[in-house]
Design a protein around this motif. Structure first.
Motif, PDB file in Angstrom:
ATOM      1  N   ASP A 140       0.827  -1.204   0.000  1.00 38.63           N
ATOM      2  CA  ASP A 140       0.000   0.000   0.000  1.00 38.63           C
ATOM      3  C   ASP A 140       0.862   1.255   0.000  1.00 38.63           C
ATOM      4  O   ASP A 140       1.975   1.262   0.548  1.00 38.63           O
ATOM      5  CB  ASP A 140      -0.889   0.035   1.253  1.00 38.63           C
ATOM      6  CG  ASP A 140      -1.872  -1.115   1.288  1.00 38.63           C
ATOM      7  OD1 ASP A 140      -2.257  -1.595   0.206  1.00 38.63           O
ATOM      8  OD2 ASP A 140      -2.244  -1.535   2.394  1.00 38.63           O
ATOM      9  N   THR A 190      -0.619   7.352   7.467  1.00 36.51           N
ATOM     10  CA  THR A 190      -2.013   7.185   7.074  1.00 36.51           C
ATOM     11  C   THR A 190      -2.101   6.583   5.677  1.00 36.51           C
ATOM     12  O   THR A 190      -1.190   6.764   4.861  1.00 36.51           O
ATOM     13  CB  THR A 190      -2.766   8.533   7.107  1.00 36.51           C
ATOM     14  OG1 THR A 190      -4.110   8.351   6.607  1.00 36.51           O
ATOM     15  CG2 THR A 190      -2.087   9.572   6.234  1.00 36.51           C
ATOM     16  N   GLN A 191      -3.195   5.897   5.422  1.00 30.99           N
ATOM     17  CA  GLN A 191      -3.449   5.392   4.078  1.00 30.99           C
ATOM     18  C   GLN A 191      -4.203   6.417   3.226  1.00 30.99           C
ATOM     19  O   GLN A 191      -4.395   6.197   2.040  1.00 30.99           O
ATOM     20  CB  GLN A 191      -4.262   4.090   4.158  1.00 30.99           C
ATOM     21  CG  GLN A 191      -3.488   2.930   4.770  1.00 30.99           C
ATOM     22  CD  GLN A 191      -4.340   1.679   4.899  1.00 30.99           C
ATOM     23  OE1 GLN A 191      -5.238   1.608   5.737  1.00 30.99           O
ATOM     24  NE2 GLN A 191      -4.074   0.690   4.061  1.00 30.99           N
ATOM     25  N   ASN A 192      -4.608   7.526   3.836  1.00 29.64           N
ATOM     26  CA  ASN A 192      -5.363   8.570   3.139  1.00 29.64           C
ATOM     27  C   ASN A 192      -4.449   9.767   2.853  1.00 29.64           C
ATOM     28  O   ASN A 192      -4.076  10.496   3.776  1.00 29.64           O
ATOM     29  CB  ASN A 192      -6.560   9.006   3.982  1.00 29.64           C
ATOM     30  CG  ASN A 192      -7.486   9.952   3.241  1.00 29.64           C
ATOM     31  OD1 ASN A 192      -7.074  10.653   2.321  1.00 29.64           O
ATOM     32  ND2 ASN A 192      -8.742   9.979   3.642  1.00 29.64           N
ATOM     33  N   LYS A 213      -0.857  -2.259  10.837  1.00 30.98           N
ATOM     34  CA  LYS A 213      -2.211  -1.718  10.897  1.00 30.98           C
ATOM     35  C   LYS A 213      -2.795  -2.045  12.262  1.00 30.98           C
ATOM     36  O   LYS A 213      -2.917  -3.216  12.633  1.00 30.98           O
ATOM     37  CB  LYS A 213      -3.084  -2.298   9.789  1.00 30.98           C
ATOM     38  CG  LYS A 213      -4.453  -1.648   9.720  1.00 30.98           C
ATOM     39  CD  LYS A 213      -5.193  -1.997   8.443  1.00 30.98           C
ATOM     40  CE  LYS A 213      -6.514  -1.232   8.378  1.00 30.98           C
ATOM     41  NZ  LYS A 213      -7.233  -1.468   7.118  1.00 30.98           N
ATOM     42  N   TYR A 255      -8.591  -0.174  15.217  1.00 29.56           N
ATOM     43  CA  TYR A 255      -9.068   1.203  15.357  1.00 29.56           C
ATOM     44  C   TYR A 255      -9.838   1.347  16.666  1.00 29.56           C
ATOM     45  O   TYR A 255     -10.873   0.713  16.872  1.00 29.56           O
ATOM     46  CB  TYR A 255      -9.928   1.591  14.165  1.00 29.56           C
ATOM     47  CG  TYR A 255      -9.147   1.777  12.881  1.00 29.56           C
ATOM     48  CD1 TYR A 255      -7.759   1.940  12.901  1.00 29.56           C
ATOM     49  CD2 TYR A 255      -9.776   1.793  11.643  1.00 29.56           C
ATOM     50  CE1 TYR A 255      -7.024   2.116  11.741  1.00 29.56           C
ATOM     51  CE2 TYR A 255      -9.053   1.969  10.469  1.00 29.56           C
ATOM     52  CZ  TYR A 255      -7.675   2.130  10.521  1.00 29.56           C
ATOM     53  OH  TYR A 255      -6.959   2.304   9.372  1.00 29.56           O
ATOM     54  N   GLU A 266     -10.204   5.707  12.752  1.00 27.52           N
ATOM     55  CA  GLU A 266     -10.845   5.240  11.527  1.00 27.52           C
ATOM     56  C   GLU A 266     -10.856   6.342  10.467  1.00 27.52           C
ATOM     57  O   GLU A 266     -10.550   6.096   9.299  1.00 27.52           O
ATOM     58  CB  GLU A 266     -12.267   4.790  11.834  1.00 27.52           C
ATOM     59  CG  GLU A 266     -12.996   4.176  10.650  1.00 27.52           C
ATOM     60  CD  GLU A 266     -14.392   3.700  11.000  1.00 27.52           C
ATOM     61  OE1 GLU A 266     -15.090   3.221  10.084  1.00 27.52           O
ATOM     62  OE2 GLU A 266     -14.791   3.812  12.178  1.00 27.52           O
ATOM     63  N   GLN A 288      -8.842   8.867  10.233  1.00 26.14           N
ATOM     64  CA  GLN A 288      -7.474   9.180   9.817  1.00 26.14           C
ATOM     65  C   GLN A 288      -6.797   8.015   9.101  1.00 26.14           C
ATOM     66  O   GLN A 288      -5.668   8.170   8.622  1.00 26.14           O
ATOM     67  CB  GLN A 288      -6.648   9.592  11.034  1.00 26.14           C
ATOM     68  CG  GLN A 288      -7.112  10.895  11.672  1.00 26.14           C
ATOM     69  CD  GLN A 288      -6.299  11.285  12.901  1.00 26.14           C
ATOM     70  OE1 GLN A 288      -5.244  10.722  13.181  1.00 26.14           O
ATOM     71  NE2 GLN A 288      -6.795  12.259  13.640  1.00 26.14           N
ATOM     72  N   LYS A 289      -7.463   6.869   9.017  1.00 28.10           N
ATOM     73  CA  LYS A 289      -6.896   5.677   8.358  1.00 28.10           C
ATOM     74  C   LYS A 289      -5.476   5.404   8.883  1.00 28.10           C
ATOM     75  O   LYS A 289      -4.510   5.292   8.131  1.00 28.10           O
ATOM     76  CB  LYS A 289      -6.884   5.857   6.845  1.00 28.10           C
ATOM     77  CG  LYS A 289      -8.254   5.986   6.206  1.00 28.10           C
ATOM     78  CD  LYS A 289      -8.989   4.664   6.173  1.00 28.10           C
ATOM     79  CE  LYS A 289      -8.431   3.747   5.112  1.00 28.10           C
ATOM     80  NZ  LYS A 289      -9.182   2.477   5.038  1.00 28.10           N
ATOM     81  N   SER A 290      -5.395   5.290  10.196  1.00 34.71           N
ATOM     82  CA  SER A 290      -4.091   5.220  10.871  1.00 34.71           C
ATOM     83  C   SER A 290      -3.320   3.944  10.571  1.00 34.71           C
ATOM     84  O   SER A 290      -3.887   2.850  10.507  1.00 34.71           O
ATOM     85  CB  SER A 290      -4.296   5.324  12.388  1.00 34.71           C
ATOM     86  OG  SER A 290      -4.832   6.573  12.743  1.00 34.71           O
ATOM     87  N   VAL A 291      -2.023   4.118  10.399  1.00 35.43           N
ATOM     88  CA  VAL A 291      -1.053   3.032  10.286  1.00 35.43           C
ATOM     89  C   VAL A 291       0.160   3.462  11.099  1.00 35.43           C
ATOM     90  O   VAL A 291       0.475   4.660  11.165  1.00 35.43           O
ATOM     91  CB  VAL A 291      -0.647   2.796   8.810  1.00 35.43           C
ATOM     92  CG1 VAL A 291       0.509   1.821   8.707  1.00 35.43           C
ATOM     93  CG2 VAL A 291      -1.831   2.292   8.001  1.00 35.43           C
TER      94      VAL A 291
END
Length: 382
Positions: free
Chosen positions: A58, A130-132, A214, A217, A223, A225-228
């Motif tokens: 990703d 983030t993935q976003n 990952k 959440y 959620e 912020q699409k946290s990683v």
């Protein structure tokens, strides 16, 4: 490596207009620069489309309001040597755990504990990604309006919070003093071998180094912020250094076969040591030295029939590696070859923040709690 993939994409011409020369040695990697939200979306869309053609993990992003900030977890940022001070991680974590036991009552994994502490502002060995990409851009523009910002991005497979190696590294905060802790014994509790661990954290074989995880959440904020999290491990030292220097470079009997190669394997550590004991450099393992060490053992022929290379390697280096008390930052070569940057000019931040708001990426989206939503409603009418 990301650097080579990006070079190929740029040569095709679609991103040439955004490509700029890097002027920062720490971030001496492929760098882009944008002037508007449409530029940013075009850049991210082109990258996403290009990478979708060949599997490799990703795209992950980190937004920083100041382009000079380094990729350091919070536990390292206040240390002048870019390493944690003695027992700080343990003391912070245990103090918070003792003050808030109910918060962790249903927490089954140490990585979950770390991510909860990170979520509530306790310095840890985790670094937020983030993935976003729009979330990353928001964090760049939301603070320090007079500073040039930076979105750092990479491409990696994600590990799961319950994987043995993730749990193993995450458990280190429980140990107040781990200087010279034998690596074999520590890994054995998690049913991991030395080769399992070293190949995971010091090679790019499976695109999982550095180690991105990952999390579960915990709430709507994570959620949204699409946290990683990027999980940092501790330095590993090869105790061949003590025997090597103690015996004047000749080595003990069980290291005699290795002694003439140690200077080549650890030449960078000898020339510019990361850690030392007295005037002698420590043989700290990094990606380059581990590759040489693994190649050395691959070339040996006196292995037992039917052994895998991992079994051969583990037998040859039994009881040889130890954990150091310091968390290891990212290697510069990792940052140069496995990460890239998008620069955001300071004078464009305010406009970008407004453009993000037009498409719903605002403070209440990033922090979807009652306080921030109420703030947005009030702002709309006042």
């Amino acid at each position: 490596m990301l650097e080579f993939d990006l070079d190929s994409i740029i040569k095709k011409g679609s991103l040439k207009s955004f490509s700029v020369a890097s002027t920062d040695r720490y971030y001496d990697h492929t760098t882009f620069k944008i002037e508007s939200l449409s530029d940013y979306i075009q850049l991210v869309e082109t990258l996403s489309f290009s990478f979708s053609k060949n599997p490799g993990g990703d795209l992950l992003y980190r937004g920083m309001a100041d382009s000079q900030w380094w990729l350091l977890p919070s536990i390292l940022r206040n240390s002048g040597k870019n390493r944690k001070t003695y027992a700080l991680e343990h003391d912070l974590a245990v103090s918070f755990l003792s003050e808030m036991p109910d918060l962790f009552s249903n927490t089954n994994h140490n990585f979950e504990k770390l991510s909860k502490m990170q979520h509530f502002g306790i310095p840890t060995r985790l670094l937020d990604f983030t993935q976003n990409p729009l979330v990353a851009l928001y964090f760049v523009c939301a603070e320090h309006p007079s500073k040039q910002g930076r979105v750092v991005f990479t491409r990696s497979w994600l590990s799961h919070f319950d994987e043995p190696i993730v749990e193993c590294i995450s458990s280190l905060f429980l140990i107040p003093y781990l200087l010279n802790m034998p690596l074999d014994g520590w890994l054995e509790k998690s049913n991991l071998s030395v080769s399992d661990y070293l190949f995971k954290v010091y090679t790019d074989l499976h695109d999982t180094s550095p180690l991105f995880v990952k999390p579960i959440y915990l709430d709507r904020r994570m959620e949204a912020q699409k946290s990683v999290f990027l999980l940092f491990h501790n330095y590993i030292r090869d105790t061949a250094d003590i025997k090597y220097y103690h015996y004047g470079g000749k080595g003990e009997k069980n290291l005699a076969h290795l002694s003439e190669d140690l200077e080549e394997i650890y030449k960078e550590q000898i020339q510019a040591p990361t850690l030392s004991f007295g005037s002698s450099p420590c043989f700290v393992v990094d990606k380059m030295s581990f590759e040489r060490l693994a190649d050395f053992y691959r070339a040996k022929s006196n292995w037992e029939e039917g052994e895998s290379f991992s079994q051969k390697f583990d037998r040859a280096v039994a009881s040889r590696f130890v954990l150091e008390d310091d968390i290891e930052p990212l290697e510069l070569k990792d940052i140069w070859f496995n990460f890239a940057s998008i620069l955001i000019p300071a004078k464009k931040k305010r406009k970008l923040l407004m453009e993000l708001q037009y498409i719903g990426i605002d403070e209440a989206y990033i922090y979807p709690d009652v306080e921030h939503i109420a703030k947005r409603v009030k702002k709309h009418f006042y």
